[in-house]
Motif scaffolding. Structure first.
Motif, PDB file in Angstrom:
ATOM      1  N   UNK A  26      12.405   8.616  -1.083  1.00  0.00           N
ATOM      2  CA  UNK A  26      11.445   7.881  -0.665  1.00  0.00           C
ATOM      3  C   UNK A  26      11.156   6.682  -1.623  1.00  0.00           C
ATOM      4  N   UNK A  27      11.245   7.184  -2.751  1.00  0.00           N
ATOM      5  CA  UNK A  27      11.131   5.776  -3.947  1.00  0.00           C
ATOM      6  C   UNK A  27      12.060   4.848  -3.510  1.00  0.00           C
ATOM      7  N   UNK A  28      13.266   5.172  -3.345  1.00  0.00           N
ATOM      8  CA  UNK A  28      14.371   4.456  -3.386  1.00  0.00           C
ATOM      9  C   UNK A  28      14.548   3.561  -2.166  1.00  0.00           C
ATOM     10  N   UNK A  29      13.964   4.255  -1.244  1.00  0.00           N
ATOM     11  CA  UNK A  29      13.614   3.535   0.277  1.00  0.00           C
ATOM     12  C   UNK A  29      12.851   2.275   0.022  1.00  0.00           C
ATOM     13  N   UNK A  30      11.617   2.457  -0.542  1.00  0.00           N
ATOM     14  CA  UNK A  30      10.865   1.510  -1.015  1.00  0.00           C
ATOM     15  C   UNK A  30      11.523   0.366  -1.771  1.00  0.00           C
ATOM     16  N   UNK A  31      11.812   0.981  -3.045  1.00  0.00           N
ATOM     17  CA  UNK A  31      12.622   0.008  -3.771  1.00  0.00           C
ATOM     18  C   UNK A  31      13.655  -0.940  -3.177  1.00  0.00           C
ATOM     19  N   UNK A  32      14.349  -0.219  -2.358  1.00  0.00           N
ATOM     20  CA  UNK A  32      15.504  -1.046  -1.624  1.00  0.00           C
ATOM     21  C   UNK A  32      14.559  -2.150  -0.546  1.00  0.00           C
ATOM     22  N   UNK A  33      13.701  -1.519  -0.041  1.00  0.00           N
ATOM     23  CA  UNK A  33      12.993  -2.711   0.771  1.00  0.00           C
ATOM     24  C   UNK A  33      12.429  -3.770  -0.071  1.00  0.00           C
ATOM     25  N   UNK A  34      11.927  -3.684  -1.267  1.00  0.00           N
ATOM     26  CA  UNK A  34      11.365  -4.745  -1.916  1.00  0.00           C
ATOM     27  C   UNK A  34      12.654  -5.708  -2.535  1.00  0.00           C
TER      28      UNK A  34
ATOM     29  N   UNK B   8       3.887   9.853  -7.720  1.00  0.00           N
ATOM     30  CA  UNK B   8       4.971   9.935  -8.867  1.00  0.00           C
ATOM     31  C   UNK B   8       4.379  10.213 -10.284  1.00  0.00           C
ATOM     32  N   UNK B   9       2.799   9.681 -10.289  1.00  0.00           N
ATOM     33  CA  UNK B   9       2.027   9.978 -11.367  1.00  0.00           C
ATOM     34  C   UNK B   9       1.307  11.264 -11.368  1.00  0.00           C
ATOM     35  N   UNK B  10       1.123  11.860 -10.135  1.00  0.00           N
ATOM     36  CA  UNK B  10       0.610  13.062  -9.882  1.00  0.00           C
ATOM     37  C   UNK B  10       1.970  14.080 -10.108  1.00  0.00           C
ATOM     38  N   UNK B  11       3.116  13.636  -9.817  1.00  0.00           N
ATOM     39  CA  UNK B  11       4.364  14.661 -10.249  1.00  0.00           C
ATOM     40  C   UNK B  11       4.428  14.533 -11.693  1.00  0.00           C
TER      41      UNK B  11
ATOM     42  N   UNK C  73       1.620  17.011 -12.918  1.00  0.00           N
ATOM     43  CA  UNK C  73       1.911  18.412 -12.631  1.00  0.00           C
ATOM     44  C   UNK C  73       3.215  18.903 -12.969  1.00  0.00           C
ATOM     45  N   UNK C  74       4.120  18.115 -13.478  1.00  0.00           N
ATOM     46  CA  UNK C  74       5.291  18.388 -13.875  1.00  0.00           C
ATOM     47  C   UNK C  74       6.224  18.917 -12.636  1.00  0.00           C
ATOM     48  N   UNK C  75       5.927  18.123 -11.543  1.00  0.00           N
ATOM     49  CA  UNK C  75       6.972  18.661 -10.356  1.00  0.00           C
ATOM     50  C   UNK C  75       7.757  17.434 -10.075  1.00  0.00           C
ATOM     51  N   UNK C  76       8.937  17.737  -9.310  1.00  0.00           N
ATOM     52  CA  UNK C  76       9.701  16.710  -8.950  1.00  0.00           C
ATOM     53  C   UNK C  76       9.438  15.683  -7.926  1.00  0.00           C
ATOM     54  N   UNK C  77       9.809  14.290  -8.265  1.00  0.00           N
ATOM     55  CA  UNK C  77       9.360  13.437  -7.266  1.00  0.00           C
ATOM     56  C   UNK C  77      10.191  13.193  -5.938  1.00  0.00           C
ATOM     57  N   UNK C  78       9.910  12.259  -4.906  1.00  0.00           N
ATOM     58  CA  UNK C  78      10.705  12.393  -3.918  1.00  0.00           C
ATOM     59  C   UNK C  78      11.496  11.198  -4.239  1.00  0.00           C
ATOM     60  N   UNK C  79      12.634  11.429  -4.540  1.00  0.00           N
ATOM     61  CA  UNK C  79      13.700  10.045  -5.046  1.00  0.00           C
ATOM     62  C   UNK C  79      13.987   9.301  -3.920  1.00  0.00           C
TER      63      UNK C  79
ATOM     64  N   UNK D  43       0.702  -1.229   0.016  1.00  0.00           N
ATOM     65  CA  UNK D  43       0.024  -0.177   0.046  1.00  0.00           C
ATOM     66  C   UNK D  43       0.765   1.351   0.228  1.00  0.00           C
ATOM     67  N   UNK D  44       1.891   1.188   0.691  1.00  0.00           N
ATOM     68  CA  UNK D  44       2.683   2.183   0.573  1.00  0.00           C
ATOM     69  C   UNK D  44       3.439   2.601  -0.613  1.00  0.00           C
ATOM     70  N   UNK D  45       3.924   1.373  -1.343  1.00  0.00           N
ATOM     71  CA  UNK D  45       4.472   1.533  -2.875  1.00  0.00           C
ATOM     72  C   UNK D  45       3.222   2.276  -3.616  1.00  0.00           C
ATOM     73  N   UNK D  46       2.154   1.766  -3.428  1.00  0.00           N
ATOM     74  CA  UNK D  46       1.162   2.180  -4.191  1.00  0.00           C
ATOM     75  C   UNK D  46       0.947   3.729  -4.001  1.00  0.00           C
ATOM     76  N   UNK D  47       1.029   4.367  -2.791  1.00  0.00           N
ATOM     77  CA  UNK D  47       0.891   5.705  -2.488  1.00  0.00           C
ATOM     78  C   UNK D  47       2.186   6.275  -3.182  1.00  0.00           C
ATOM     79  N   UNK D  48       3.242   5.747  -3.201  1.00  0.00           N
ATOM     80  CA  UNK D  48       4.407   6.401  -3.938  1.00  0.00           C
ATOM     81  C   UNK D  48       4.075   6.547  -5.417  1.00  0.00           C
TER      82      UNK D  48
END
Lengths: 100, 872
Positions: free
Chosen positions: B115-123, B101-104, B107-113, B92-97
């Protein structure tokens, strides 16, 4: 990308980009290089950005060079260039070295 | 035909956001002790599709995250790994991220890299651990699983593959022909010539394909024009690919969805051959019924390009009506061409026909804007899941009426209030399991959300079976906060309404919503702002129901036009129960200010609107007036008006865009004659009249001439040497100047529509091409004696920014004078001895052509007054 004549060869230093943004300028350089009718050495170790447009241009140029019996070779092609050329099936046609 | 990347991007984002919603619902509904593998498969397919598409569109981080999730889900669906609650929460946390990212991207705004990498690392770590525990013989080779396994052992497998490639270096495609027994596909990719101009790149699609299995690529350069004739911005290449994979054909085609149309990609089993390009075009031109079902998917996906899904039935209805309108128009054109008085009846008929069709068209277009409330409901399960987990409570959700439709704008405005009410129910309503069980209730609390339509309104109930509201505690708190006095006697309903007062929003409650400062008072305001109201029913120990009554649409309303004094006002038809001519015999005066009327065997309170709004009433005779009976909070109230006019549909305009909210007025509209008419907020008027004054904000707007410091907008540092152009005008024989950049336009004087309960210098509102603009009499603002308008009286429409919002204000002046240039350094300050209360509104003095001109700071002059009124 820039080029110069050295020891009867044309040295083409590819720079960092071989992509859509730079193809028009690079095409102009390739036209002049073809007209010089000398063997070509590509220095491609700095290439970090490659796309289909960039590789198509280079491919078109090297095919034209072949037609005019102009030889070319690559020196230290970057891994990015090799990977993209592989993906697009151009490695052999471009005569990129096989250093796998 | 060029493919529009932006269009693809929008479609990708919208569809992926929908997919996230479905993934979330699926995750929330997974039974951990009996996992439905089909649900896991569905999750896998959605994530896999997103991975491919995001890679092709260049969203590397998104693709990377999706890739790790896909690997994990593959383990689960292969029964190699068993899901637990912690995994669900992580997913669910990954879905939130991914959603962020889709909303970023949208809206053409930067993503929170990070946070993304944190969840990528976990998985990634999870995947490695799972893989390392799989017995060797059970591990699937990459080509068969179709999933790239991110482990160190992959490197050995990769090395062996490279060795095989080495052997087949000379003829990769020919070698592929020998592998008839291996599962795989032959793919011919012949992109459109202008693909390179769309921002998509064939190499990305190749990169995604490569991850599906072993791939061999041959490029066909036969269409390349001779150098240097060829245009490098066009693509002349064709790719022939052999891909060894068990991935199904439709997933292969999905890879190309963003870079190719159906004719550009040919996919056949590896055992078959693909004809050369020219004949391939003929082969693919097959009758539609012979095409495999999978090929229809991309077309189906591209149909829904808007953010509001519209059924074809609605579109067909609109098209039919447009056709009728064309007919009606030609009828009227014909009549107009040969018009004689004898044709007037036909003309009226034609106009009636036109009017009918316009109304139908309007109604149908409005229906297009309607979206099901389910759009909000679908967010709630996840919301409750997270909230209940945090609060260690068990909560079930039951929703009903999700298909009830609401105007899209309305839906957006009430979305947060509904979520807040749900949060309130979980936080303050539902008790913890042990407490519930002690009370003889089930361990799990229930929250019900019900939506249905009723008489032109939509009713949304949010109810819970929790502890209910404690009347005594509310009363004690209200007295403590000075909202009521000890002696006040309030009904249950009035008492419960107190919790919507700002003093009852407890700062100690920390949630995602309260972090944005949304308390029950804001919920109340938001509901009222859209023309709705909210009531509470509650039984202590049993639970509470919050009921929102909302108009179906914000934009257009059926209304009754009425006259009060000299002005036309509007009352929404949905609020009217009955309209009667007043029988003075049924009218009774309770006291000087209050009347009652005998209506349907009961006495109902009466409000005389002309008195209420301080509008001069030349006709005091009640027998000529009308009574509009309204039903507010299940109470009949009569509103006395001077005259009943027509009924019509009106387009609602917001008064607050350029002025401010006036209690008792919900908006404005522009009539057929171009004048502005104000729309009455019947509920607010009635509530003010009938409830304790201390519960409701003051209607009166106090005017203060005290010096007020307003926050200045950030502005560039003035260059005092650069000339500034001013416009000057006359007022009571004096000449004044204003910065011409603040002047929007100059208009002939016209009488504005009276604004009730506004300062004396506000002379009403006018219509400026659909925009409602308040006008200020500068004479009165300056305290100068007012005078009748003359032939040169003008209205200067000013445009200025307040709190980063552009507003229009009109000022009435005696006469426009001149324009002139002034160097700011030459502006003289006002002498210290000048005692004008408006000193702070004067920029300075300048002499121009032997005339002394007072330069005004219009922003201070006008907007300070509005600030004061807002603060009152």
């Amino acid at each position: 990308m820039d080029w110069q004549i050295e020891d009867q060869h044309i040295i083409i230093r590819c720079g960092s980009h071989l992509d859509k943004e730079s193809i028009q300028d690079q095409r102009e350089i390739f036209i002049k290089v073809l007209a010089a009718k000398k063997p070509i050495i590509f220095y491609a170790n700095d290439i970090t950005k490659v796309d289909t447009a960039g590789l198509q241009l280079v491919l078109s140029f090297t095919l034209a060079a072949s037609k005019h019996n102009i030889a070319w070779e690559w020196r230290e092609p970057s891994s990015v260039l090799m990977r993209e050329a592989d993906l697009l099936g151009m490695r052999n046609l471009l005569k990129l070295p096989d250093n796998r | 035909m060029p493919m529009d990347t932006n269009q693809f991007l929008q479609v990708f984002i919208e569809e992926s956001l929908e997919a996230m919603q479905e993934i979330e619902q699926t995750l929330l509904n997974i039974e951990l002790d009996d996992v439905d593998i089909e649900k896991i498969n569905s999750l896998f397919r959605s994530i896999h599709s997103m991975k491919s598409s995001s890679a092709v569109l260049g969203f590397k981080s998104m693709s990377e995250l999706a890739h790790t999730l896909e690997t994990f889900l593959d383990f689960v669906r292969s029964n190699v790994y068993q899901l637990n609650q912690q995994d669900i929460d992580l997913l669910l946390e990954a879905v939130d991220i991914l959603r962020l990212m889709l909303n970023s991207a949208k809206n053409n705004t930067p993503i929170n890299e990070e946070e993304t990498q944190r969840v990528v690392s976990i998985f990634k770590s999870k995947n490695e651990n799972i893989y390392s525990e799989i017995p060797e013989k059970k591990k699937k080779p990459e080509a068969e699983s179709g999933v790239r396994e991110e482990t160190k052992k992959d490197q050995k497998v990769e090395k062996k593959k490279e060795e095989r490639k080495e052997e087949k270096k000379e003829t990769p495609v020919a070698a592929a022909v020998d592998k008839k027994n291996e599962a795989g596909w032959r793919i011919q990719f012949h992109p459109n010539r202008n693909i390179l101009q769309t921002g998509t790149d064939p190499s990305r699609a190749m990169g995604v394909l490569k991850e599906l299995g072993k791939m061999e690529v041959e490029v066909d350069t036969s269409s390349l024009p001779p150098f240097p004739e060829f245009n490098p911005e066009e693509c002349f290449l064709i790719w022939n690919i052999v891909l060894y994979t068990s991935t199904p054909e439709n997933e292969i085609r999905e890879v190309f969805i963003w870079v190719a149309n159906d004719e550009s990609v040919v996919v056949v089993p590896v055992s078959e051959q693909i004809s050369p390009v020219k004949s391939v075009k003929k082969e693919t031109a097959v009758p539609a019924e012979k095409k495999p079902a999978a090929m229809k998917e991309p077309v189906a996906q591209l149909e829904h390009i808007t953010s509001v899904r519209v059924t074809t039935e609605k579109i067909d209805n609109i098209l039919n009506i447009v056709g009728e309108l064309v007919i009606a128009q030609s009828v009227i054109n014909q009549i107009a061409k040969d018009f004689e008085m004898s044709l007037s009846e036909r003309l009226y008929e034609g106009l009636g026909y036109l009017d009918h069709n316009f109304r139908e068209l309007q109604a149908n277009v409005m229906r297009v804007r309607m979206v099901p409330v389910e759009y909000i409901f679908s967010r709630i399960p996840r919301f409750i899941h997270d909230l209940a987990s945090k609060m260690d409570k068990q909560v079930d959700l039951i929703t009903k009426g999700g298909q009830t439709e609401l105007d899209k704008n309305m839906l957006e405005k009430i979305s947060d209030p509904i979520l807040h009410l749900v949060r309130n129910a979980v936080d303050h309503g539902i008790e913890r399991s042990e407490v519930r069980q002690e009370k003889g209730k089930s361990a799990k609390g229930i929250i019900k959300i019900n939506a249905h339509q009723e008489s032109g309104n939509i009713i949304i109930d949010v109810s819970d079976d929790g502890g209910g509201l404690n009347r005594d505690r509310i009363r004690a708190k209200a007295i403590e906060r000075g909202l009521i006095s000890e002696s006040d006697q309030l009904t249950d309903e009035e008492m419960f309404q107190l919790i919507f007062q700002p003093g009852f929003s407890t700062a100690a409650v920390i949630t995602d919503i309260s972090g944005r400062g949304v308390g029950l008072d804001v919920v109340y305001k938001n509901v009222r702002d859209v023309g709705g109201d909210i009531t509470i029913e509650s039984v202590e120990g049993e639970g509470s129901t919050f009921r929102m009554r909302l108009p179906l649409t914000l934009a257009i309303m059926d209304c009754q036009l009425i006259r009060i004094g000299e002005e036309t006002y509007i009352i929404p038809l949905v609020t009217i129960t009955e309209i009667i001519k007043i029988d003075p015999g049924q009218l009774n005066y309770v006291d000087q200010n209050n009347m009652i009327y005998h209506f349907r065997n009961e006495y109902i309170p009466i409000i005389q609107l002309s008195l209420f709004f301080n509008i001069p009433d030349p006709t005091a005779e009640m027998k000529n007036k009308f009574l509009i009976v309204v039903d507010v909070n299940e109470q009949y109230v009569g509103l006395i008006i001077d005259e009943l006019l027509s009924q019509q549909q009106v387009v609602i305009k917001n008064l607050e865009d350029n002025y401010q909210k006036i209690t008792g007025i919900s908006g404005a509209t522009i009539l057929g004659n171009g004048r502005v008419a104000l729309i009455l907020d019947v509920t607010a008027i009635v509530e003010y009249k009938l409830s304790s004054a201390s519960l409701i904000q003051n209607f009166g707007i106090s005017i203060s001439d005290q010096n007020i410091v307003i926050e200045e907008e950030q502005s560039e540092i003035e260059d005092n040497s650069k000339p500034v152009q001013f416009l000057s005008f006359l007022m009571a024989g004096q000449e004044y100047g204003i910065d011409i950049l603040e002047v929007k336009e100059i208009r002939k004087w016209e009488r504005g529509t009276y604004l009730p309960n506004s300062p004396h210098y506000i002379k009403g509102v006018i219509n400026m091409r659909g925009v409602i603009v308040p006008i200020i009499d500068l004479r009165e603002r300056f305290g100068i004696e007012s005078c009748e308008q003359g032939p040169h009286t003008a209205i200067i429409i000013l445009v200025m920014k307040l709190h980063h919002k552009q507003r229009y204000i009109g000022i009435v002046v005696d006469q426009i004078a001149d324009t002139f240039m002034v160097v700011p350094a030459e502006i003289q300050p006002l002498p210290d001895s000048e005692k004008s209360v408006l000193k702070e509104h004067i920029r300075g003095l300048i002499t121009f052509q032997n005339k002394l001109i007072t330069l005004l700071n219009m922003k201070n002059l006008i907007l300070v007054a509005i600030e004061q009124e807002n603060a009152a």
